[in-house]
Scaffold this motif. Structure first.
Motif, PDB file in Angstrom:
ATOM      1  N   GLU A  58      12.550   7.436  -0.735  1.00 46.73           N
ATOM      2  CA  GLU A  58      12.364   8.857  -1.056  1.00 46.73           C
ATOM      3  C   GLU A  58      10.882   9.208  -1.140  1.00 46.73           C
ATOM      4  N   ILE A  59      10.090   8.309  -1.729  1.00 47.01           N
ATOM      5  CA  ILE A  59       8.646   8.543  -1.808  1.00 47.01           C
ATOM      6  C   ILE A  59       8.040   8.559  -0.414  1.00 47.01           C
ATOM      7  N   LEU A  60       8.443   7.611   0.430  1.00 48.87           N
ATOM      8  CA  LEU A  60       7.925   7.552   1.790  1.00 48.87           C
ATOM      9  C   LEU A  60       8.284   8.812   2.571  1.00 48.87           C
ATOM     10  N   GLU A  61       9.481   9.331   2.343  1.00 45.56           N
ATOM     11  CA  GLU A  61       9.886  10.578   2.997  1.00 45.56           C
ATOM     12  C   GLU A  61       9.013  11.744   2.538  1.00 45.56           C
ATOM     13  N   GLN A  62       8.738  11.802   1.247  1.00 47.98           N
ATOM     14  CA  GLN A  62       7.929  12.899   0.719  1.00 47.98           C
ATOM     15  C   GLN A  62       6.504  12.871   1.265  1.00 47.98           C
ATOM     16  N   LEU A  63       6.048  11.686   1.660  1.00 46.92           N
ATOM     17  CA  LEU A  63       4.677  11.528   2.128  1.00 46.92           C
ATOM     18  C   LEU A  63       4.562  11.535   3.652  1.00 46.92           C
ATOM     19  N   SER A  64       5.662  11.746   4.363  1.00 41.52           N
ATOM     20  CA  SER A  64       5.657  11.667   5.824  1.00 41.52           C
ATOM     21  C   SER A  64       5.484  13.045   6.455  1.00 41.52           C
ATOM     22  N   PRO A  65       4.452  13.235   7.283  1.00 41.06           N
ATOM     23  CA  PRO A  65       4.211  14.543   7.907  1.00 41.06           C
ATOM     24  C   PRO A  65       5.385  15.062   8.724  1.00 41.06           C
ATOM     25  N   ILE A  66       6.178  14.169   9.336  1.00 37.29           N
ATOM     26  CA  ILE A  66       7.271  14.629  10.184  1.00 37.29           C
ATOM     27  C   ILE A  66       8.248  15.508   9.413  1.00 37.29           C
ATOM     28  N   ASN A  67       8.364  15.281   8.125  1.00 37.40           N
ATOM     29  CA  ASN A  67       9.310  16.047   7.324  1.00 37.40           C
ATOM     30  C   ASN A  67       8.798  17.435   6.953  1.00 37.40           C
ATOM     31  N   TYR A  68       7.571  17.741   7.347  1.00 36.74           N
ATOM     32  CA  TYR A  68       6.997  19.069   7.122  1.00 36.74           C
ATOM     33  C   TYR A  68       6.653  19.738   8.452  1.00 36.74           C
ATOM     34  N   ARG A  69       7.256  19.256   9.538  1.00 35.26           N
ATOM     35  CA  ARG A  69       6.894  19.748  10.862  1.00 35.26           C
ATOM     36  C   ARG A  69       7.178  21.235  11.026  1.00 35.26           C
ATOM     37  N   HIS A  70       8.192  21.754  10.345  1.00 38.63           N
ATOM     38  CA  HIS A  70       8.515  23.174  10.481  1.00 38.63           C
ATOM     39  C   HIS A  70       7.508  24.067   9.764  1.00 38.63           C
ATOM     40  N   GLN A  71       6.628  23.466   8.952  1.00 45.24           N
ATOM     41  CA  GLN A  71       5.606  24.256   8.279  1.00 45.24           C
ATOM     42  C   GLN A  71       4.335  24.406   9.117  1.00 45.24           C
ATOM     43  N   VAL A  72       4.186  23.587  10.157  1.00 40.57           N
ATOM     44  CA  VAL A  72       2.970  23.639  10.974  1.00 40.57           C
ATOM     45  C   VAL A  72       2.853  25.022  11.610  1.00 40.57           C
ATOM     46  N   LYS A  73       1.684  25.635  11.475  1.00 46.01           N
ATOM     47  CA  LYS A  73       1.492  26.965  12.051  1.00 46.01           C
ATOM     48  C   LYS A  73       0.175  27.110  12.804  1.00 46.01           C
ATOM     49  N   ASP A  74      -0.669  26.083  12.760  1.00 49.72           N
ATOM     50  CA  ASP A  74      -1.946  26.132  13.463  1.00 49.72           C
ATOM     51  C   ASP A  74      -1.989  25.050  14.538  1.00 49.72           C
ATOM     52  N   PRO A  75      -2.852  25.207  15.543  1.00 48.63           N
ATOM     53  CA  PRO A  75      -2.855  24.296  16.705  1.00 48.63           C
ATOM     54  C   PRO A  75      -3.127  22.841  16.324  1.00 48.63           C
ATOM     55  N   LEU A  76      -2.412  21.948  16.996  1.00 50.39           N
ATOM     56  CA  LEU A  76      -2.501  20.516  16.733  1.00 50.39           C
ATOM     57  C   LEU A  76      -2.701  19.771  18.047  1.00 50.39           C
ATOM     58  N   LEU A  77      -3.655  18.838  18.064  1.00 51.47           N
ATOM     59  CA  LEU A  77      -3.890  17.957  19.206  1.00 51.47           C
ATOM     60  C   LEU A  77      -3.667  16.523  18.743  1.00 51.47           C
ATOM     61  N   ILE A  78      -2.803  15.795  19.454  1.00 52.27           N
ATOM     62  CA  ILE A  78      -2.469  14.415  19.107  1.00 52.27           C
ATOM     63  C   ILE A  78      -2.919  13.509  20.250  1.00 52.27           C
ATOM     64  N   ILE A  79      -3.673  12.454  19.915  1.00 62.00           N
ATOM     65  CA  ILE A  79      -4.184  11.506  20.906  1.00 62.00           C
ATOM     66  C   ILE A  79      -3.756  10.103  20.498  1.00 62.00           C
ATOM     67  N   GLU A 111       0.818  -1.215   0.000  1.00 63.44           N
ATOM     68  CA  GLU A 111       0.000   0.000   0.000  1.00 63.44           C
ATOM     69  C   GLU A 111       0.850   1.262   0.000  1.00 63.44           C
ATOM     70  N   TYR A 112       1.853   1.324   0.893  1.00 61.87           N
ATOM     71  CA  TYR A 112       2.600   2.563   1.078  1.00 61.87           C
ATOM     72  C   TYR A 112       3.884   2.634   0.257  1.00 61.87           C
ATOM     73  N   GLY A 113       4.551   1.492   0.080  1.00 56.33           N
ATOM     74  CA  GLY A 113       5.820   1.490  -0.630  1.00 56.33           C
ATOM     75  C   GLY A 113       6.883   0.739   0.158  1.00 56.33           C
ATOM     76  N   ASP A 114       7.927   0.325  -0.520  1.00 57.10           N
ATOM     77  CA  ASP A 114       9.003  -0.468   0.072  1.00 57.10           C
ATOM     78  C   ASP A 114      10.096   0.455   0.601  1.00 57.10           C
ATOM     79  N   PRO A 115      10.397   0.395   1.903  1.00 59.66           N
ATOM     80  CA  PRO A 115      11.441   1.267   2.459  1.00 59.66           C
ATOM     81  C   PRO A 115      12.810   1.049   1.828  1.00 59.66           C
ATOM     82  N   GLU A 116      13.049  -0.146   1.309  1.00 63.05           N
ATOM     83  CA  GLU A 116      14.356  -0.434   0.727  1.00 63.05           C
ATOM     84  C   GLU A 116      14.523   0.191  -0.653  1.00 63.05           C
ATOM     85  N   THR A 117      13.438   0.318  -1.400  1.00 65.02           N
ATOM     86  CA  THR A 117      13.538   0.804  -2.780  1.00 65.02           C
ATOM     87  C   THR A 117      12.769   2.096  -3.030  1.00 65.02           C
ATOM     88  N   GLN A 118      11.877   2.480  -2.106  1.00 68.39           N
ATOM     89  CA  GLN A 118      11.036   3.659  -2.324  1.00 68.39           C
ATOM     90  C   GLN A 118      11.098   4.615  -1.134  1.00 68.39           C
TER      91      GLN A 118
END
Length: 667
Positions: A585-606, A576-583
């Motif tokens: 870069e795609i997984l990185e592009q789709l991971s929210p953690i890599n855009y954490r510095h762009q967050v500017k509005d309030p976030l609640l995590i449960i 479904e998501y992709g193979d970490p061994e071969t893909q």
């Protein structure tokens, strides 16, 4: 269980809904270490290891423990959680009883009634949830599964159909067991378990009389039983992903495992034995966009239902192989049909009114009685039993709405919004009456899966948000089930990059089209599991699209998720998501953690500490990353919950937290 629900492979994750379906996880070990590449939108410096409660310290659990709940939102949540619906139920072989699960005590337990609308008798108790699995063909036993605090290390238990002590059939630490079926003579109980290795499920059987367990066949991979014959032959399914699979037949006399369907394919198959030797009934979308039913023999397919333009999501067949029950999914609206198998003939059924959804439940062992759930998006569901012989249709389990006036609740409407490429994206909208004339804030709730589907059903979360004057929206973005093969496959692996923008496009449409007097509504986003991931994507990659976000048991990094989830889950999710061994870069592009510095509005995590699917480390990863970047993030960890919230008190707390959060930031 009488059937395998294709559209329940990754069923819609719900906070307080009618169908919280567990996808079993293998616990206690993590996959091989995956090195995070340096490329991607932003190099990650954050990481974690493992899953389950043992992966976090007591200090962490204390620091992020749920705060004391109270106030109007908590009281309202408690009140609306009293609006309860019983589970589907399984009729006894003689049709005189109905066994079902119910959360009236604050936790899921097994109950029974001995006549329609009879007084319910509680069968199980204790602090951990009990799940009803089956009733034996002779009517003497019921099968129950249990885990501990949501860790999904399920054990299997027997109980007399009259009640009393439960008997442990199988339970081991760090092993997941799942009931499959009773033998026709009720002497044996078959189940699967990953007892030999954490990434593989083998088939076992338990002798009810002498209480001995024996291995039927040892297998490698994720296997389950589709059907069986009286001579011991088993029709087996090997999962290649959450959708695609292969079908085999195992003969215990020769120990031969014969491939029948899908061995060298990437296709979806679900099969049952027909009444004719060597013939199968097969549900597949191999030949069309939607799943349709076929007869299969010696490699040849013969269409039974033809191309209908709607999804046949599942089917069951009576033990005597005379009748077939189809479950149909038409753009999120469910109904069922009953057919005589030979000749293929549609059976006339009583007309059922006043129900947006009619869900097929379970057949009695003899195939005469069928449980049904009638559901609506503005009131709790109820359970009926249909007699397939005399066609009588009786309510067995009513809903309850103590001290609550539901006149404010509205039915969901099916609407759509345009994606940036012009594709209409369906969405169900609960629009309170007051919001027809005044501007109201909007909550967009993305479903889990990702191969699940939002449907117009009743939930306390949707109800309380309506009560508080929010418009509630549930989209079915590309990748959802129920809209055909092209739709569900649209987000597989690298294709997700092309359609992830469906998340942002929902907000763009709402701001532009639902504005009043030139003022756009404020928009919040929420979701659980993959829906939690979608919320994190919305708040990070598409920062500014939504004004506040709540992520519940959501994925933060697809790489660390695949690294730390259980071995068999990792294999299934790669398709479904992709193979970490071969893909990677795609997984990185789709991971929210890599855009954490762009967050500017309030976030609640449960999150739940015992979560075996999405490790609690994902929540800590995002929370720490967002705070490090200087944005507002709050984290709540339930120490006694897993992938979702089961216990009533915790449900009320969670609902009150997210309602107060949205009240604060959207009004």
């Amino acid at each position: 269980m009488d059937s395998y629900q294709i559209d329940n492979i990754a069923q819609n994750w719900r906070f307080v809904g009618i169908s919280f379906v567990l996808i079993l996880g293998v616990l206690g070990c993590s996959g091989p270490k995956i090195q995070s590449p340096s490329h991607g939108p932003e190099e990650r410096a954050l990481d974690y290891s493992g899953f389950g409660r043992e992966s976090v310290t007591e200090e962490i659990l204390e620091r992020y423990a749920p705060p004391t709940a109270g106030g109007e939102s908590f009281s309202l949540a408690q009140s609306l959680l009293d609006l309860r619906s019983p589970g589907f139920g399984i009729p006894s072989p003689d049709g005189q009883r109905l066994y079902f699960t119910w959360t009236v005590t604050g936790n899921r337990q097994v109950w029974r009634v001995d006549q329609p609308m009879g007084f319910p008798v509680q069968m199980t108790g204790g602090e951990d949830a009990s799940f009803l699995q089956d009733v034996s063909p002779d009517g003497r036993w019921i099968v129950i599964s249990r885990d501990r605090q949501g860790d999904e290390q399920f054990g299997i238990y027997l109980q007399s159909a009259d009640g009393g002590p439960v008997r442990e059939v199988f339970r081991r630490e760090r092993v997941v067991a799942s009931h499959e079926f009773f033998s026709d003579d009720s002497k044996y109980l078959y189940f699967r378990a990953n007892a030999h290795r954490p990434d593989s499920f083998s088939i076992f059987r338990y002798n009810i009389e002498n209480r001995l367990t024996e291995e039927v066949v040892r297998l490698t991979g994720f296997w389950s039983v589709l059907d069986h014959k009286a001579d011991g032959r088993l029709l087996l399914r090997e999962a290649k992903g959450n959708i695609n699979n292969a079908v085999y037949e195992f003969d215990p006399e020769t120990n031969d495992l014969t491939a029948l369907l899908g061995k060298d394919e990437e296709e979806s198959y679900f099969a049952k034995y027909s009444e004719a030797e060597g013939e199968l009934l097969v549900l597949t979308n191999r030949f069309s966009d939607f799943h349709q039913l076929y007869r299969w023999k010696a490699g040849d397919f013969e269409s039974i239902t033809g191309e209908r333009g709607v999804e046949i999501s599942s089917f069951s067949i009576t033990r005597d192989r005379s009748r077939v029950i189809l479950s149909l999914n038409d753009r999120g609206y469910h109904r069922f049909e009953v057919y005589q198998l030979r000749p293929w003939t549609l059976m006339p059924l009583p007309e059922i009114e006043n129900a947006e959804q009619i869900f097929r439940g379970s057949l009695s062992a003899g195939g005469r009685w069928l449980s049904l759930m009638l559901a609506n998006s503005n009131r709790p569901s109820e359970v009926f039993v249909l007699d397939l012989e005399d066609l009588s249709f009786n309510k067995w389990l009513p809903s309850s709405s103590p001290e609550v006036d539901l006149s404010f609740a509205v039915q969901a409407s099916l609407e759509s919004y345009p994606a940036r490429d012009g594709t209409p994206i369906p969405m169900f909208v609960w629009r309170p009456k007051i919001c027809e004339v005044q501007l109201c804030p909007v909550i967009v709730d993305f479903h889990g899966g990702p191969e699940a589907q939002s449907i117009p059903s009743f939930s306390a979360t949707a109800l309380i948000l309506q009560k508080r004057g929010f418009v509630f929206v549930q989209p079915n973005v590309r990748g959802s089930s129920g809209y055909g093969r092209a739709w569900i496959d649209a987000d597989n692996q690298e294709r997700r990059l092309n359609v992830i923008t469906d998340i942002e496009d929902a907000a763009i449409f709402i701001r532009e089209s639902w504005a009043k007097d030139g003022v756009s509504p404020k928009i919040g986003v929420m979701g659980g599991s993959y829906g939690g991931y979608s919320s994190l994507v919305a708040m990070s990659k598409f920062a500014g699209s939504y004004d506040a976000g709540v992520s519940i048991v959501g994925i933060t990094s697809l790489l660390t998720f695949l690294q730390n989830t259980a071995p068999y889950r990792r294999a299934l999710r790669i398709s479904e998501y992709g193979d970490p061994e071969t893909q990677a870069e795609i997984l990185e592009q789709l991971s929210p953690i890599n855009y954490r510095h762009q967050v500017k509005d309030p976030l609640l995590i449960i999150h739940g500490a015992t979560d075996p699917r999405v490790p609690v480390g994902e929540a800590l990863l995002m929370h720490d990353g967002v705070q490090e970047a200087g944005a507002e993030s709050s984290l709540i960890i339930f120490a006694d919950e897993g992938h979702g919230v089961r216990k009533r008190e915790n449900q009320a707390r969670m609902i009150s937290y997210l309602v107060d959060f949205f009240e604060t930031h959207l009004k």
